[in-house]
Design a protein around this motif. Structure first.
Motif, PDB file in Angstrom:
ATOM      1  N   ALA A 101      88.080 -35.234 -50.742  1.00  0.00           N
ATOM      2  CA  ALA A 101      87.392 -34.113 -51.762  1.00  0.00           C
ATOM      3  C   ALA A 101      86.518 -33.679 -51.796  1.00  0.00           C
ATOM      4  CB  ALA A 101      87.742 -36.105 -53.158  1.00  0.00           C
ATOM      5  N   VAL A 102      85.991 -34.036 -51.231  1.00  0.00           N
ATOM      6  CA  VAL A 102      84.846 -33.128 -51.084  1.00  0.00           C
ATOM      7  C   VAL A 102      84.315 -32.198 -50.470  1.00  0.00           C
ATOM      8  CG1 VAL A 102      82.304 -33.069 -49.259  1.00  0.00           C
ATOM      9  CG2 VAL A 102      83.278 -35.368 -50.536  1.00  0.00           C
ATOM     10  N   ARG A 103      85.741 -31.570 -49.787  1.00  0.00           N
ATOM     11  CA  ARG A 103      86.528 -30.426 -49.061  1.00  0.00           C
ATOM     12  C   ARG A 103      86.719 -29.311 -50.397  1.00  0.00           C
ATOM     13  NH1 ARG A 103      89.037 -32.294 -43.020  1.00  0.00           N
ATOM     14  NH2 ARG A 103      86.894 -32.393 -41.807  1.00  0.00           N
ATOM     15  N   LEU A 104      87.705 -30.113 -51.033  1.00  0.00           N
ATOM     16  CA  LEU A 104      88.443 -29.725 -52.019  1.00  0.00           C
ATOM     17  C   LEU A 104      87.139 -28.658 -52.656  1.00  0.00           C
ATOM     18  CD1 LEU A 104      90.708 -28.776 -53.645  1.00  0.00           C
ATOM     19  CD2 LEU A 104      91.111 -30.589 -54.494  1.00  0.00           C
ATOM     20  N   ARG A 105      86.640 -29.786 -53.408  1.00  0.00           N
ATOM     21  CA  ARG A 105      85.166 -29.272 -54.393  1.00  0.00           C
ATOM     22  C   ARG A 105      84.536 -28.012 -54.346  1.00  0.00           C
ATOM     23  NH1 ARG A 105      84.616 -34.660 -55.304  1.00  0.00           N
ATOM     24  NH2 ARG A 105      83.102 -34.640 -53.706  1.00  0.00           N
ATOM     25  N   GLN A 106      83.920 -28.048 -52.105  1.00  0.00           N
ATOM     26  CA  GLN A 106      83.686 -26.893 -51.518  1.00  0.00           C
ATOM     27  C   GLN A 106      84.510 -26.020 -51.457  1.00  0.00           C
ATOM     28  OE1 GLN A 106      82.935 -28.027 -47.118  1.00  0.00           O
ATOM     29  NE2 GLN A 106      80.679 -29.674 -48.141  1.00  0.00           N
ATOM     30  N   LYS A 107      85.768 -25.239 -51.455  1.00  0.00           N
ATOM     31  CA  LYS A 107      86.387 -24.658 -51.581  1.00  0.00           C
ATOM     32  C   LYS A 107      86.479 -23.853 -53.284  1.00  0.00           C
ATOM     33  CE  LYS A 107      88.775 -25.848 -47.334  1.00  0.00           C
ATOM     34  NZ  LYS A 107      90.907 -26.171 -47.115  1.00  0.00           N
ATOM     35  N   LEU A 108      86.577 -24.866 -53.863  1.00  0.00           N
ATOM     36  CA  LEU A 108      86.891 -23.969 -55.294  1.00  0.00           C
ATOM     37  C   LEU A 108      85.306 -23.722 -55.912  1.00  0.00           C
ATOM     38  CD1 LEU A 108      88.451 -27.229 -57.094  1.00  0.00           C
ATOM     39  CD2 LEU A 108      89.035 -24.875 -56.547  1.00  0.00           C
ATOM     40  N   THR A 109      85.335 -22.139 -55.612  1.00  0.00           N
ATOM     41  CA  THR A 109      84.041 -21.686 -55.817  1.00  0.00           C
ATOM     42  C   THR A 109      84.348 -21.257 -56.542  1.00  0.00           C
ATOM     43  OG1 THR A 109      85.022 -19.508 -53.972  1.00  0.00           O
ATOM     44  CG2 THR A 109      83.738 -21.274 -53.273  1.00  0.00           C
ATOM     45  N   PRO A 110      83.221 -19.775 -57.447  1.00  0.00           N
ATOM     46  CA  PRO A 110      84.284 -19.702 -59.087  1.00  0.00           C
ATOM     47  C   PRO A 110      85.214 -18.216 -58.851  1.00  0.00           C
ATOM     48  CG  PRO A 110      81.270 -19.432 -59.188  1.00  0.00           C
ATOM     49  CD  PRO A 110      82.059 -19.960 -57.891  1.00  0.00           C
TER      50      PRO A 110
END
Length: 690
Positions: free
Chosen positions: A434-443
């Motif tokens: 979940a942390v990695r996915l949030r890091q990849k979701l940039t604007p």
């Protein structure tokens, strides 16, 4: 006066209860009513056979009447029977009765069937309140003290509606209208009270008194033990017991606290007070033992002979001797082999002594943890180990316990710990993902996803527009008609073809234009509705005939099983007839609607000035059109008589219809010739005409 009733399916269990002679009870079988049997077992079977025609699973009604001690006169029981049967409509119901006399107290049992001769059941609604009303009337008429029930206000109101103001005034004068409802006691609690000599719900008061007198867990357990009450760990929660069924400690405290107005005692309060105590399992708790009253080590006296039942050979502080008589068997008049000096089985004594040779209390806990299949105990042990509630010193010197249990408990404990470890690792992996996915979701990544979704939506819209353009070039009505014809029956397709041919033929015969498409569609709908109405009406008439035929096979009243089977089949046939009747009603309404629509369109077309054809047709064309109309009518008649011919080709059907019409024309010509050459009886000179 106490009176109660139960309702069930009967069976031998009720008969065994009625004929039971436990504890010196005397049983007297009273005369039955409406039954041929002379004993309760056969009478119960006869009641079950009579009740077989009823639509209920509980046709047997069992009533018991308990007059006060010293007032068990036959007039009271007879009056109660009279009032009870009049209240519930049981005057003519088959029944049998049994009277019991126990400890000088007489009470009566009556068993009825609530199924009437027509198969309907007697109404027993508001049964408890109506029983209380009868009891109050008996108490008033025979001078008995008024007993407060659970429906005092309803009983008083019902008595005044029935005109028994004297009984209602006596209830008001006794002051039982506003009394609190008596606490209900289950039959199981009543039997426990009779067996142990302790009144029902007295355990609640003693447990709450111990709770009030204690301020900690050990003091609370000591207070309970002083009152002869034990605490154990049940399947889900803590339980208390005293020579009876275990009850939840939380439920007992909350129930009695609410009754006395002491205040709410929650489960969290109980758990907080008893935390840290070593409480045994319910399965290991012997009702006659007090082995956990002390935390001292349990020692076994050595040097005495095996099998010696003397107190010196028993455990000094803990388990009582298994060879000694239990505390519950010391009643007056009780004798046993031990009391008569029987030495007992040496092997059994030796086995018990070996089982009790343990050093301290944790050894017993270790033995409980070693039981095969005890997942709950092992889970609790693992929790204690994780939280540090048990030290290694308590388990390092364990003596005793089966080696087999120890060998079996180790893999179980290991498997449980492995499962917990795998679950925790899985949760950690999910959090990392979940942390990695949030890091990849940039604007920028979110904008790219939106652009891709919009592009796919535009492509899908373009494909839809191209498909609509291709479909607009196709003859949609023709394709739709061909597809629909595949799912229609051959009879319906033939009817539609005949309607189209008939419309064209009528236009040629009447020298008019062809009818519009909506009128042709209405003609198709009318034909379809007419065919469906004919089928539903025929099926309904067939069902009515079957129902009348089944009514003639009704068995006599005495054949219960045959009547039940006949009734079941009759209900099935009647249900089928009702369903077909509803279908026929719907089909008739659809036919009327189709007829009205067709007549309206036909009338509008007849009044339309564009209907008339400008050019005149010759007589040959008109004759052929009328001949085709006749052929169409003949084809319809042939298909109506033999629906199987609907699958034939239209040309074949026209050929058969042409042969039938030619045959009819010949017969008509012959009748005309015979009529011309037949002399007229009214004209005497006609027989001499050439």
């Amino acid at each position: 006066m106490l009176a109660g009733a139960t309702r069930g399916s009967g069976g031998p269990g009720l008969v065994r209860h009625l004929l039971s002679r436990k504890q010196g009870q005397t049983v007297t079988v009273l005369p039955s009513r409406g039954l041929a049997a002379d004993n309760p077992l056969d009478a119960m079977r006869e009641l079950e056979a009579i009740s077989a025609i009823g639509r209920t699973k509980r046709p047997i009604h069992h009533v018991h009447v308990d007059p006060p001690v010293g007032r068990e006169n036959p007039e009271l029981l007879l009056r109660h029977r009279e009032l009870y049967e009049a209240e519930f409509g049981l005057q003519d119901a088959p029944s049998f009765s049994v009277s019991h006399e126990k400890n000088g107290r007489l009470h009566e049992h009556r068993v009825y069937t609530i199924v009437q001769e027509n198969g309907r059941c007697i109404d027993l609604s508001w049964e408890r309140a109506r029983r209380e009303k009868i009891s109050r009337i008996i108490e008033f008429e025979f001078g008995l003290p008024m007993i407060a029930g659970r429906h005092n206000k309803a009983v008083e109101k019902a008595l005044r509606q029935d005109g028994r103001h004297d009984v209602a005034d006596a209830i008001v004068a006794a002051g039982i209208i506003d009394q609190p409802r008596p606490e209900a006691v289950s039959p199981e609690e009543r039997h426990i009270a009779e067996r142990t000599g302790v009144s029902a719900r007295s355990l609640d008061a003693r447990v709450l008194a111990a709770w009030k007198a204690a301020d900690s867990g050990p003091s609370f357990r000591a207070a309970l033990e002083d009152r002869g009450i034990f605490v154990a760990q049940g399947t889900k929660t803590l339980v208390v017991l005293q020579d009876g069924k275990p009850e939840s400690l939380n439920r007992v405290l909350s129930r009695e606290a609410k009754k006395q107005g002491f205040g709410k005692i929650s489960a969290a309060d109980v758990k907080k007070r008893l935390s840290g105590l070593n409480i045994p399992d319910l399965a290991d708790l012997d009702r006659t033992s007090t082995f956990y009253r002390t935390e001292k080590p349990v020692e076994c006296c050595s040097g005495s002979s095996v099998g010696d039942p003397s107190p010196e050979n028993s455990l000094v502080s803990g388990k009582e001797d298994f060879n000694a008589e239990p505390k519950t068997a010391t009643n007056e008049g009780h004798s046993s082999r031990r009391a008569q000096g029987h030495p007992g089985d040496p092997g059994r004594n030796q086995g018990h002594q070996k089982r009790h040779e343990r050093v301290d209390e944790p050894a017993r806990s270790e033995r409980n943890r070693g039981r095969a299949g005890s997942y709950r105990s092992i889970d609790r042990v693992a929790d204690r180990t994780e939280h540090g509630r048990e030290s290694d010193q308590n388990t390092s010197g364990v003596v005793g316990g089966s080696p087999r249990n120890k060998l079996m408990s180790a893999p179980i404990r290991k498997r449980i710990l492995d499962q917990r470890k795998s679950r925790s690792q899985k949760n950690v992996r999910h959090k990392i993902a979940a942390v990695r996915l949030r890091q990849k979701l940039t604007p920028a990544a979110i904008a790219k996803i939106k652009d891709s979704a919009n592009f796919k939506a535009r492509q899908k819209a373009a494909r839809r527009r191209r498909a609509i353009a291709r479909l607009s070039k196709i003859d949609a009505p023709g394709i739709r008609e061909r597809i629909a014809s595949v799912f229609r029956s051959s009879e319906e397709n033939l009817g539609r073809l005949l309607n189209e041919r008939q419309a064209l033929a009528e236009a040629r015969a009447n020298e008019s234009r062809a009818e519009p498409a909506d009128l042709t569609a209405a003609r198709h709908a009318l034909t379809k509705a007419s065919v469906r109405r004919g089928k539903t009406f025929a099926n309904f008439q067939k069902a009515i005939h079957n129902l009348k035929k089944h009514q003639d096979t009704k068995p006599p009243w005495g054949y219960i099983q045959a009547y039940f089977a006949w009734k079941k089949k009759r209900d099935s046939v009647r249900t089928t007839a009702d369903r077909l009747k509803a279908k026929d009603r719907i089909a008739a309404q659809n036919k009327r609607d189709a007829t009205e629509k067709f007549d309206a369109l036909k009338s509008a077309w007849d009044k339309n000035p564009e209907k008339r054809f400008v050019e005149k047709r010759d007589a040959t064309e008109i004759f052929e059109a009328k001949r085709e109309l006749a052929l169409i009518a003949e084809v319809r008649r042939i298909v109506r008589e033999d629906p199987a011919r609907a699958s034939l080709k239209l040309e074949t059907l026209f050929g058969v219809a042409n042969q039938q019409l030619q045959k009819k024309d010949e017969e008509r010509e012959i009748r005309c010739q015979m009529k011309l050459h037949t002399p007229d009886d009214d004209d005497p000179g006609s027989r001499f005409k050439p």
